[in-house]
Write an enzyme that holds these catalytic residues in place. Sequence first.
Site, PDB file in Angstrom:
ATOM      1  N   HIS A  83       0.840  -1.192   0.000  1.00 58.58           N
ATOM      2  CA  HIS A  83       0.000   0.000   0.000  1.00 58.58           C
ATOM      3  C   HIS A  83       0.877   1.244   0.000  1.00 58.58           C
ATOM      4  CE1 HIS A  83      -3.520   2.516   0.842  1.00 58.58           C
ATOM      5  NE2 HIS A  83      -2.765   3.163   1.727  1.00 58.58           N
ATOM      6  N   SER A  84       0.492   2.238  -0.790  1.00 55.53           N
ATOM      7  CA  SER A  84       1.180   3.523  -0.880  1.00 55.53           C
ATOM      8  C   SER A  84       2.620   3.296  -1.356  1.00 55.53           C
ATOM      9  CB  SER A  84       1.120   4.241   0.479  1.00 55.53           C
ATOM     10  OG  SER A  84       1.405   5.608   0.341  1.00 55.53           O
TER      11      SER A  84
END
Length: 245
Positions: A83-84
């Site tokens: 994520h990210s």
Amino acid sequence: MARASWTADSLSASYAGGNAQTYVLWRRYLSPDIEVCPMQLPGHGERIGEPPRHRWDDLLTDVRTRLADLTSPSDRPIALFGHSLAALLAFECARRLVAEHGIQPARLLVSGHRAPDLPLREETLHHLLDTEFLTRLSERPRTLGALTDPEFRKLLLPMLRADFTASETYAFREGPSLTCPITALGGERDEDATLGEVAAWQRHTTGRFELTAFPGDHFFIDDAWEAVVTMVGDRLRSRAGSTPR
């Protein structure tokens, strides 16, 4: 496929300064044949005493040994999730698995980040002096609560600066497209990575692609984590079952 087990590698946590141990909780909600292996980066979590890495060459060198461990036995399918900032790490690790081990991941799941070839459009922070850097961080939604404590702030600052430096200096390099399925996750109100930017991950595989939107902003992975885990488990089980997605 000789074995029906999975390794879902969560390369980092939800955002800069996060802790990969967040993903340990996923083990309770995924089927027993899915092995969750959080990949903690230097300067994070239990590795807080190590110097954090801000250069991509150093980050990828750090994960190389772990990737080699995950390729044995070679018949075990590997799925990568990030994520990210960790979405970029998962993508680059997928490329390394192919280039260095001849292993195509069974699935790449990227969350909360624009496609790697899209240009950075946010204002950069990593070059700012410490005081201004922390001030700008405090203006962002859901700033780490530990930043209000001077001692924790001193401890976390190198890690945060390294994470932002890595994120803001990432340079996409052209290379062969992946052939594995890519599942891209995005928040419907994420201003850091719009659904259109997340959908652009489709260009990086010749295999199946899907975009799954969740209610919320960049932190949908925290707010809707049960729905995220359910979706991840469904995609991994579908690979082992008779109805691929």
